[in-house]
Design a protein around this motif. Structure first.
Motif, short mmCIF file in Angstrom:
data_model
loop_
_atom_site.label_atom_id
_atom_site.label_comp_id
_atom_site.label_asym_id
_atom_site.label_seq_id
_atom_site.Cartn_x
_atom_site.Cartn_y
_atom_site.Cartn_z
N TRP A 109 31.86 -29.52 -23.92
CA TRP A 109 30.79 -28.91 -23.12
C TRP A 109 29.50 -29.69 -23.35
O TRP A 109 28.99 -29.75 -24.45
N SER A 110 29.01 -30.32 -22.29
CA SER A 110 27.69 -30.95 -22.32
C SER A 110 26.70 -29.93 -21.77
O SER A 110 26.53 -29.80 -20.57
N ALA A 119 27.45 -36.63 -20.34
CA ALA A 119 28.82 -36.28 -19.97
C ALA A 119 29.65 -37.53 -19.71
O ALA A 119 30.82 -37.62 -20.13
N TYR A 120 29.06 -38.51 -19.03
CA TYR A 120 29.82 -39.73 -18.73
C TYR A 120 29.97 -40.61 -19.98
O TYR A 120 30.92 -41.39 -20.07
N THR A 121 29.05 -40.49 -20.93
CA THR A 121 29.24 -41.18 -22.21
C THR A 121 30.47 -40.63 -22.92
O THR A 121 31.31 -41.39 -23.42
N VAL A 122 30.59 -39.30 -22.95
CA VAL A 122 31.78 -38.67 -23.53
C VAL A 122 33.03 -39.16 -22.80
O VAL A 122 34.04 -39.52 -23.43
N ILE A 140 35.74 -32.24 -19.46
CA ILE A 140 34.33 -32.13 -19.81
C ILE A 140 33.66 -31.20 -18.81
O ILE A 140 33.74 -31.41 -17.59
N LEU A 141 32.99 -30.18 -19.33
CA LEU A 141 32.16 -29.31 -18.50
C LEU A 141 30.71 -29.65 -18.79
O LEU A 141 30.28 -29.63 -19.95
N ALA A 142 29.97 -29.99 -17.75
CA ALA A 142 28.55 -30.33 -17.89
C ALA A 142 27.73 -29.31 -17.13
O ALA A 142 27.94 -29.10 -15.94
N THR A 143 26.81 -28.66 -17.82
CA THR A 143 26.02 -27.61 -17.19
C THR A 143 24.53 -27.89 -17.33
O THR A 143 24.08 -28.56 -18.27
N ASP A 144 23.77 -27.34 -16.40
CA ASP A 144 22.32 -27.40 -16.47
C ASP A 144 21.77 -26.24 -15.64
O ASP A 144 22.51 -25.64 -14.84
N ILE A 145 20.49 -25.98 -15.78
CA ILE A 145 19.88 -24.87 -15.07
C ILE A 145 19.32 -25.28 -13.71
O ILE A 145 19.07 -24.45 -12.85
N THR A 196 33.31 -31.90 -14.78
CA THR A 196 32.93 -30.85 -13.82
C THR A 196 31.49 -30.44 -14.09
O THR A 196 31.13 -30.18 -15.25
N PHE A 197 30.68 -30.38 -13.05
CA PHE A 197 29.29 -29.96 -13.19
C PHE A 197 29.13 -28.55 -12.64
O PHE A 197 29.67 -28.22 -11.58
#
Length: 275
Positions: A109-110, A119-122, A140-145, A196-197
């Motif tokens: 989880w990023s 996320a792309y580094t991971v 990889i799950l990448a989240t932001d607000i 996934t974003f």
């Protein structure tokens, strides 16, 4: 339009309250200059007389909150930021995890993923590991607000300082996992396929996040007060697997929190609390 000197304390406080309400971020008077600089452009775009009028817009038009969040949140990141954590992830964590969990996919989880470089580094390191261990799988799950920054991250198109940093530190990975475009570089399908974003507020319970083996929560806690930090950490921990690893930012520490995170090495903690 109001300038910085004309914005009274009550108006400034009202904006700080709006920031906390919608993001959980705690701002003080010393942050007003930064906040005012970000708000000024939106106030002008809406042709409003001043900042007080923008407060009325925020209350009257819920759809404006999305733009407000995009304005007030900080989005600064880079590929392979803080090399020591990536050396740990590739050299220590992945081999150890694969040895004991090889039959299941790694879940990363990023959190507060910004424009996606983390996320792309991971993903690059996971792809490199999978070349040596074909049975290895990962998600990889990448989240932001912020909506705007998530769209940028999902597009996986990079240019300028971001891509130049990757060119200088990892030219081989740039050549392997990115393709040149007319105005920059775009991440290869192999990277994007496993990322996934999704929009997520860290102050909300992570009910739809899943159970994560690694959570990157870097340079996030510094924006919250002590109560906000604890709330975020509790939400994150509930979404972590037993013995899952939490990675924080360079200026962050969990030493004053008694929440079941055990120190492993600088910036890296292990979840010792069982569900």
């Amino acid at each position: 339009m109001d300038n910085e000197r004309e914005v009274d304390q009550a108006t400034r406080r009202a904006f700080f309250d709006q920031v906390r309400r919608h993001t959980g971020i705690a701002m003080s008077e010393r942050k007003w200059t930064l906040l005012e600089g970000r708000l000024r452009r939106r106030v002008r775009e809406l042709a409003l007389p001043g900042y007080r009028d923008y407060l009325h817009v925020l209350e009257a038009k819920p759809e404006e909150v999305r733009d407000f969040i995009d304005l007030v949140t900080t989005n600064e990141t880079s590929f392979f930021r803080t090399p020591r954590i990536w050396e740990y992830f590739a050299g220590q964590f992945l081999p150890r995890w694969f040895e004991t969990h090889g039959g299941t996919p790694l879940r990363v989880w990023s959190a507060a993923a910004s424009s996606g470089e983390e996320a792309y580094t991971v993903a690059m390191l996971c792809e490199e590991f999978r070349e040596r261990h074909p049975a290895f799988r990962y998600r990889i799950l990448a989240t932001d607000i912020g909506d705007a920054i998530l769209r940028k991250a999902a597009a996986a198109h990079y240019q300028g300082r971001s891509i130049e940093g990757l060119r200088q530190t990892h030219p081989d990975l740039l050549a392997r996992y990115f393709s040149a475009t007319d105005d920059g570089f775009v991440a290869a399908p192999a990277l994007r396929a496993n990322v996934t974003f999704r929009k997520h507020n860290l102050h909300e319970a992570a009910r739809d996040i899943g159970t994560m083996d690694v959570t990157l929560l870097r340079n996030v806690l510094i924006y919250f007060d002590a109560a906000g930090q604890q709330a975020v950490l509790e939400n994150v921990r509930r979404a972590m697997a037993p013995d899952g690893v939490l990675i924080v930012g360079e200026s962050e520490s969990l030493s004053r929190f008694d929440m079941g995170f055990a120190f492993e090495q600088p910036l890296i903690y292990r979840n010792e609390v069982r569900p």
